[in-house]
Motif scaffolding. Structure first.
Motif, PDB file in Angstrom:
ATOM      1  N   PHE A 145       0.763  -1.136   0.098  1.00 47.77           N
ATOM      2  CA  PHE A 145      -0.087  -0.217  -0.097  1.00 47.77           C
ATOM      3  C   PHE A 145       0.920   1.389  -0.009  1.00 47.77           C
ATOM      4  CE2 PHE A 145      -2.380  -3.350   2.159  1.00 47.77           C
ATOM      5  CZ  PHE A 145      -3.643  -3.464   1.352  1.00 47.77           C
ATOM      6  N   PHE A 150       4.181   1.018   2.096  1.00 47.70           N
ATOM      7  CA  PHE A 150       4.032   0.211   3.192  1.00 47.70           C
ATOM      8  C   PHE A 150       3.807  -1.263   2.625  1.00 47.70           C
ATOM      9  CE2 PHE A 150       1.566  -2.382   5.986  1.00 47.70           C
ATOM     10  CZ  PHE A 150       2.244  -2.291   7.298  1.00 47.70           C
ATOM     11  N   GLY A 169      -2.510  -7.282  11.897  1.00 44.41           N
ATOM     12  CA  GLY A 169      -1.568  -6.795  11.243  1.00 44.41           C
ATOM     13  C   GLY A 169      -0.573  -7.702  10.521  1.00 44.41           C
ATOM     14  N   ALA A 170      -0.695  -8.862  10.461  1.00 43.77           N
ATOM     15  CA  ALA A 170       0.598  -9.765   9.863  1.00 43.77           C
ATOM     16  C   ALA A 170       0.270  -9.901   8.375  1.00 43.77           C
ATOM     17  CB  ALA A 170      -0.065 -11.217  10.307  1.00 43.77           C
ATOM     18  N   GLY A 171      -1.112  -9.278   7.880  1.00 42.86           N
ATOM     19  CA  GLY A 171      -0.953  -9.479   6.306  1.00 42.86           C
ATOM     20  C   GLY A 171      -2.107 -10.585   5.903  1.00 42.86           C
ATOM     21  N   LYS A 172      -2.984 -11.083   6.879  1.00 36.79           N
ATOM     22  CA  LYS A 172      -3.658 -12.256   6.636  1.00 36.79           C
ATOM     23  C   LYS A 172      -4.936 -11.619   5.811  1.00 36.79           C
ATOM     24  CE  LYS A 172      -4.781 -12.797  11.017  1.00 36.79           C
ATOM     25  NZ  LYS A 172      -4.043 -11.798  11.501  1.00 36.79           N
ATOM     26  N   SER A 173      -5.450 -10.496   6.027  1.00 34.00           N
ATOM     27  CA  SER A 173      -6.694 -10.115   5.272  1.00 34.00           C
ATOM     28  C   SER A 173      -6.048  -9.544   3.912  1.00 34.00           C
ATOM     29  CB  SER A 173      -7.449  -8.964   5.964  1.00 34.00           C
ATOM     30  OG  SER A 173      -7.919  -9.244   7.204  1.00 34.00           O
ATOM     31  N   SER A 174      -5.082  -9.086   3.850  1.00 31.58           N
ATOM     32  CA  SER A 174      -4.612  -8.655   2.640  1.00 31.58           C
ATOM     33  C   SER A 174      -4.280  -9.915   1.567  1.00 31.58           C
ATOM     34  CB  SER A 174      -3.127  -7.837   2.822  1.00 31.58           C
ATOM     35  OG  SER A 174      -3.384  -6.716   3.597  1.00 31.58           O
ATOM     36  N   ARG A 177      -8.245  -1.982  -3.898  1.00 25.90           N
ATOM     37  CA  ARG A 177      -6.959  -2.034  -3.299  1.00 25.90           C
ATOM     38  C   ARG A 177      -6.486  -3.251  -2.605  1.00 25.90           C
ATOM     39  NH1 ARG A 177      -4.523   3.010  -1.686  1.00 25.90           N
ATOM     40  NH2 ARG A 177      -3.382   1.796   0.031  1.00 25.90           N
TER      41      ARG A 177
END
Ligand SMILES: Nc1ncnc2c1ncn2[C@@H]1O[C@H](COP(=O)(O)OP(=O)(O)O)[C@@H](O)[C@H]1O
Ligand SMILES: [Mg+2]
Lengths: 308, 259
Positions: free
Chosen positions: A15, A18, A41-46, B259
């Protein structure tokens, strides 16, 4: 187990400057329950959104159901079921109408849809609530409705982002029970969680994620065997005392984790070590011998707790 | 035969509308009724004692103001549908767009579906308005049926750019300002209640630049049955704003959603 349903190599999500997902590799096999375990914040949802073909990847390769989600988004989405981290239900529409509308997005004919809604509500035990507005449901019921909705297109693979976060224990167990049932029907499950018990209960295989990276991969049992001992002796001390005791217990265990109020002694002989501690004149406020968990695996990999 | 993907979101908007259609429909009918009664008949009986006035293009006040209110009705409906609702559709407590996104509908389909719904709603409001204003005797030509095209076009010219903006906001305060600082002045000063020639020249150019005045002019010539040479220019202007708004919405929706 069959072929890979999902395969990622060097998968990244940025992002701006980031980096949310910093190049991850994983494969999900047909019919298994696969988990992403990691803190907020680990990046799981992303990662889940890229798999779900709702967000495009920044770099790397990704194949979902044999297709590239950035190229064939609509056809990938037509075969996936998605339970996002937020429910995204219309609170003023009825339970049945929420599924109906969603089914129409998939182009399912009305008549077929009506029959399927009855089955789905039966499956998630919401038949009696079919006509009620969604804002009258409890959190657990809303989550079950979101699951029912995600199944309306009879997906080959179900993506669940934190399926039970914020639910009470009873609601969680009811939900887990429905997920076991789906798995038994052959639906591939991919889920994220920051609860180690959820990962242990539901996942055949999982990856431990932290700060956008995968730290380890395996079955819950394999991970525990590989990264920690079979048992843990937890010694609780008064505020600030624990660190000063660490040196004295170090020779008794294979490894010692030092927390502010506790020492964790990793060993395969828990009871013996607990006795040894007391024989050596140490008197912790409490002593607990327990089996190692994925929480211990995470602690050993990152030096932090999952739910801090 | 299955519904094309970009029309599938309409299933949702329709379900949500059905829930309150009675109050919505009565708003669409009662609003124009009150406006026409008070402004057209009440105020109109004072302005030139209800006679035709050269300063109003040779019309009585009712016939002057009635077509303008068609355009303002279209604007208002479109602005309501392209602000609060869109704000809700991206937010966690409704998230309609978010759930469309996990279906085969693409982001572009979400945009087209949204604008289609706005056009349908404005069409409904325009038809209701046309009937009410005809009942007041303000319609002087069968060309007035063209309001069924002009109304939605005005709606799209306002709705598309506003939707493009609303999908980007994280808080709803700016949306309040759209109504106070943008819609209300436009409503009052776009040649709606008095001819534009009464305004200082500078303000006149502001009115020329914004869609409402063009809609008012189109609607007036249709109601009166005099299609002047600038009819096509007004149409082209509104179509251009609608088209640009739609393209920009495509971009802002993709930025916010994908996004
Ligand atoms: N749309 C976004 N824009 C900017 N940063 C984001 C966005 N989505 C997620 N992030 C950031 O990326 C990181 C990973 O987020 P996320 O994938 O939601 O993690 P998790 O689901 O494991 O909690 C977080 O630091 C989060 O703030
Ligand atoms: Mg998350």
């Amino acid at each position: 187990m069959g072929e890979a349903l999902i395969a990622a190599r060097g998968l990244q999500k940025r992002f701006g400057d980031f980096v949310a997902v910093a190049g991850v590799d994983f494969e999900v096999m047909t019919g298994e329950a696969f988990g992403f375990l990691g803190p907020n914040g680990a990046g799981k949802s992303s990662t889940m959104r890229m798999i779900a073909a709702t967000s495009s990847r920044s770099a790397g390769e990704l194949e979902v159901l044999g297709r590239d989600p950035d190229v064939d988004g609509p056809s990938v989405r037509s075969r996936l079921g998605v339970v996002p981290q937020e429910d995204y239900l219309d609170l003023e529409l009825s339970v049945a109408d929420n599924i109906f509308v969603y089914g129409r997005y998939f182009g399912i004919p009305r008549k077929l849809l009506r029959a399927r809604i009855d089955e789905l509500l039966e499956f998630v035990q919401l038949t009696e609530r079919a006509r009620d507005r969604v804002d009258t449901l409890s959190g657990g019921m809303k989550r079950r409705l979101t699951i029912a909705r995600s199944l309306v297109n009879q997906p080959d693979c179900l993506l669940l982002d934190e399926p039970t976060t914020g639910l009470d224990p009873q609601a969680r167990h009811l939900l887990w029970d429905r997920l076991y049932n789906l798995k038994a029907q052959g639906v591939t499950l991919v889920l994220t969680t920051h609860y180690m018990d959820e990962a242990e209960q539901l996942c055949d295989r999982l990856v431990v994620m932290d700060k956008g990276r995968i730290m380890a991969e395996g079955s819950p049992r394999e991970l525990i065997e590989r990264y920690v001992t079979r048992e843990v002796v937890e010694l609780r001390f008064g505020p600030g005392e624990a660190p000063s005791m660490a040196a004295r217990v170090a020779p008794m265990a294979e490894r010692v984790e030092v927390l502010a109020d506790r020492l964790l002694l990793y060993t395969d002989r828990g009871d013996e070590v607990a006795d040894e501690v007391h024989a050596n004149g140490l008197s912790p406020a409490s002593t607990l011998v327990r089996r190692s968990s994925l929480e211990d695996v995470f602690l050993s990999l990152t030096g932090r707790n999952l739910t801090d | 035969m299955s519904v094309p993907t970009f029309l599938r979101p309409v299933a949702y908007y329709w379900s949500a509308y059905k829930r309150t259609w009675k109050s919505q429909l009565s708003d669409v009918l009662v609003g124009p009724l009150l406006y026409l009664a008070s402004l057209g008949v009440g105020l109109g009986s004072l302005v030139g004692h209800g006679h035709r006035l050269a300063s109003l293009g040779g019309q009585d006040y009712l016939s002057f103001v009635a077509p303008a209110l068609l355009a303002t009705t279209a604007m208002q409906m479109a602005l309501v549908l392209s602000t609060w609702e869109i704000f809700a559709y991206v937010s966690p407590w409704n998230g309609a767009y978010r759930s469309m996104q996990t279906s085969p509908i693409s982001v572009q389909g979400i945009v087209v579906g949204q604008l289609t719904w706005i056009v349908l709603r404005v069409e409904l409001a325009s038809a209701a308005y046309l009937l009410v204003s005809a009942a007041f005797g303000a319609v002087h030509s069968p060309y007035a049926l063209g309001a069924l095209v002009v109304g939605p076009l005005v709606g799209l010219a306002f709705g598309a750019p506003t939707a493009a903006y609303s999908v980007t906001v994280r808080h709803d305060q700016p949306l309040v300002l759209i109504f106070r600082l943008f819609m209300l002045p436009l409503f009052l000063f776009s040649g709606t209640f008095f001819p534009l020639s009464q305004l200082p020249v500078g303000l006149r150019y502001v009115a020329y630049a914004l869609p409402l005045w063009h809609g008012v002019e189109l609607s007036r010539s249709l109601y009166a049955g005099h299609l002047g040479g600038d009819f096509v220019l007004h149409l082209a202007y509104l179509a251009a704003v609608a088209a640009v708004g739609t393209v920009v919405a495509g971009a802002t929706y993709a930025r916010r959603l994908a996004r």
